[in-house]
Write an enzyme that holds these catalytic residues in place. Structure first.
Site, PDB file in Angstrom:
ATOM      1  N   LYS A   1      17.597  17.674   4.772  1.00  0.00           N
ATOM      2  CA  LYS A   1      18.720  18.064   5.612  1.00  0.00           C
ATOM      3  C   LYS A   1      18.779  17.153   6.842  1.00  0.00           C
ATOM      4  CE  LYS A   1      15.990  19.706   8.890  1.00  0.00           C
ATOM      5  NZ  LYS A   1      15.955  19.010  10.200  1.00  0.00           N
TER       6      LYS A   1
ATOM      7  N   TYR B   1      19.261  24.481  11.051  1.00  0.00           N
ATOM      8  CA  TYR B   1      18.600  25.747  10.745  1.00  0.00           C
ATOM      9  C   TYR B   1      19.400  26.936  11.263  1.00  0.00           C
ATOM     10  CZ  TYR B   1      14.402  23.032   9.562  1.00  0.00           C
ATOM     11  OH  TYR B   1      13.506  22.152   8.988  1.00  0.00           O
TER      12      TYR B   1
END
Length: 393
Positions: free
Chosen positions: A160, A247
Site C-alpha cells: 500500500k 490505514y
C-alpha cells in the site's frame, strides 16, 4: 543534512541515482468480509548456479514468491514471515543492491537463477519457480513493476498504497486482467484479530447502528535524515496520507463495510520546513458515508498516533495501538479484547497464495486498492481547496 539515518528510511537521492543506473545499463483462518470487490542488481557474479537447499524440497506444493525490493519492510517483516507461511515461500529476490544478495541467498536458500535486478526483471517470466511477486518498492514505482510482473504472467501482491494516482491504479488492474493474473494489496490488518473484531462489531452492528468513527495514525520522522524517499513527492506521491493515512481510510471503510460518499480535508501547519518542502507534514480529514456516519481522521509525520475507535447506539470500541505490527490492544464497552499477537504478514501472504492457487478472489483485491487511491486523491483535492467537500466517484 542529518547523519545516522535509520536503516528503514533509505536516502532518496541515493535511491534515485542507484535505481536509474540499474535501469540504464493460518491460525485464524480467513477474516470477516470487509468490503472487498466492489532494492540492487546482478546475481553476484557467480557462474555456477547453486542448487536449492534440501529443506526447499518441501516447498514443491507451495507457491514461490519473489520480493521486489529488499528494504526494511522486506527485511524485517516479509522475509521472516515467509519462513512461517504454509502455502508460499520465498523463492526469489529482485534488488538493485548487490551487497545484499549473498546474505539473502544464504538465509533463504535462494539459487542464483532466482536472483534478479531491475534491468533483467522481465526475465522472471521464464522462471517456473516464481508464481507471484511482492512489490515492496517506493510508492511511485508500484505501477511500473506491477505492470511488468503482469506481462511476465506472475500474480502480484502490491504494498500500500496501490499507486500514486487513480490512472496508474487503473493501469495496474487492466494489465493484470489482460494477462489473467491476480492483483492483491498488502492490507495485513484484514488478517489481524483485533481489527477483524472491529469489522464484526461495525458491520454486524453488534452494539447497534454505528454513529461515528475515529482513526488516527502517524509517527515522528523529524528526528531522522530528511533526505528519505518518504519525503520525496515523486517517489512517495505525498506525505503521511500516502503512508500512515491509508490505514485510517481502510479502518473506517472496514468498520462499516462501506465506501465513503464524500470527504473534506485540511492540511496541518508545517513546523519542520526542512523536512516538508515537498509533502504535507500532517492532514486532518472527515469521511462521510451514505448512512450519515462521519469518520474523523488524521495522520502525521511529526507525531506518533495509532487509534481506531467507534461509537454505536448501544456501546463503543477502541483499538490503541491499532495499526502496529504487534502489541495491539483493544477494549469495548463490554470489556477488554483478549486476542493474541499473530504474524499478520504470514497470514496475509498465505491467504493471498491460496487465492492465487485456487483462482479465487482475494479479500484484499486490486479493486480495493483502486477504491482507496480514489479516496486519497479526493482528500488531497479537498485540502488543496480549503476544505471543499469532494464527492467520491
Amino acid at each position: 543534512m542529518k547523519k545516522n539515518q535509520p536503516h528503514f528510511l533509505p536516502n532518496r537521492r541515493s535511491f534515485l541515482k542507484g535505481f536509474s543506473l540499474v535501469l540504464g545499463s493460518t491460525a485464524f483462518g480467513f477474516p470477516f468480509f470487509s468490503f472487498g470487490s466492489c532494492q540492487s542488481g546482478g546475481n553476484s557474479g557467480v557462474n555456477k548456479e547453486s542448487q536449492p537447499a534440501a529443506e526447499n524440497q518441501g516447498n514443491a506444493k507451495k507457491l514461490g514468491i519473489a520480493l521486489v525490493g529488499l528494504g526494511g519492510y522486506a527485511e524485517h517483516q516479509l522475509g521472516p514471515a515467509l519462513k512461517e507461511t504454509q502455502h508460499c515461500y520465498l523463492a526469489g529476490i529482485v534488488t538493485g543492491t548487490p551487497s545484499k544478495i549473498d546474505r539473502w541467498k544464504s538465509e533463504y536458500n535462494i539459487p542464483d537463477k532466482n536472483v534478479y535486478n531491475y534491468e533483467n526483471f522481465d526475465q522472471i517470466a521464464n522462471n517456473p519457480d516464481i508464481d507471484a511477486v511482492y512489490i515492496v518498492l517506493p510508492n511511485g514505482l508500484h505501477a511500473e513493476y506491477t505492470i511488468r510482473a503482469a506481462k511476465a504472467k506472475k500474480h502480484v501482491i502490491c504494498e500500500k498504497p496501490m499507486a500514486t494516482s487513480v490512472a496508474d491504479a487503473q493501469r495496474m488492474l487492466d494489465a493484470c486482467r489482460e494477462n489473467n493474473v491476480q492483483l492483491t494489496i498488502g492490507y495485513r490488518l484484514h488478517f489481524e484479530p483485533h481489527n477483524k473484531r472491529v469489522m464484526e462489531l461495525g458491520q454486524k452492528q453488534i452494539f447497534g447502528k454505528v454513529q461515528s468513527i475515529e482513526a488516527r495514525n502517524g509517527f515522528n520522522i523529524t528526528g531522522s535524515n530528511p533526505n528519505v524517499w518518504r519525503l520525496d513527492k515523486k517517489l512517495a506521491g505525498g506525505g503521511p496520507l500516502m503512508d500512515m493515512g491509508v490505514y485510517c481510510v481502510q479502518g473506517a471503510c472496514y468498520t462499516l463495510g462501506q465506501t465513503p460518499v464524500a470527504v473534506t480535508a485540511t492540511f496541518g501547519q508545517v513546523t519542520h520546513k526542512n523536512y516538508f518542502d515537498e509533502v504535507e507534514q500532517s492532514i486532518d480529514w472527515q469521511m462521510e458515508f451514505a448512512d450519515g456516519v462521519i469518520a474523523d481522521c488524521s495522520t502525521s509525520y511529526a507525531e506518533g498516533q495509532g487509534l481506531l475507535a467507534g461509537k454505536a447506539a448501544n456501546g463503543w470500541w477502541r483499538l490503541s495501538p491499532a495499526f502496529s505490527y504487534s502489541g495491539l490492544r483493544g477494549e469495548t464497552s463490554k470489556g477488554k479484547m483478549n486476542y493474541p499477537d499473530v504474524y499478520e504478514q504470514a497470514l496475509q501472504m498465505d491467504a493471498q497464495a491460496l487465492s492465487f492457487k485456487n483462482k479465487q478472489k482475494s479479500i484484499v483485491p486490486g479493486e480495493m486498492g483502486l477504491r482507496d487511491v480514489k479516496i486519497l486523491m479526493a482528500i488531497y483535492e479537498s485540502a488543496r481547496n480549503n476544505g471543499k467537500r469532494v464527492t467520491i466517484s
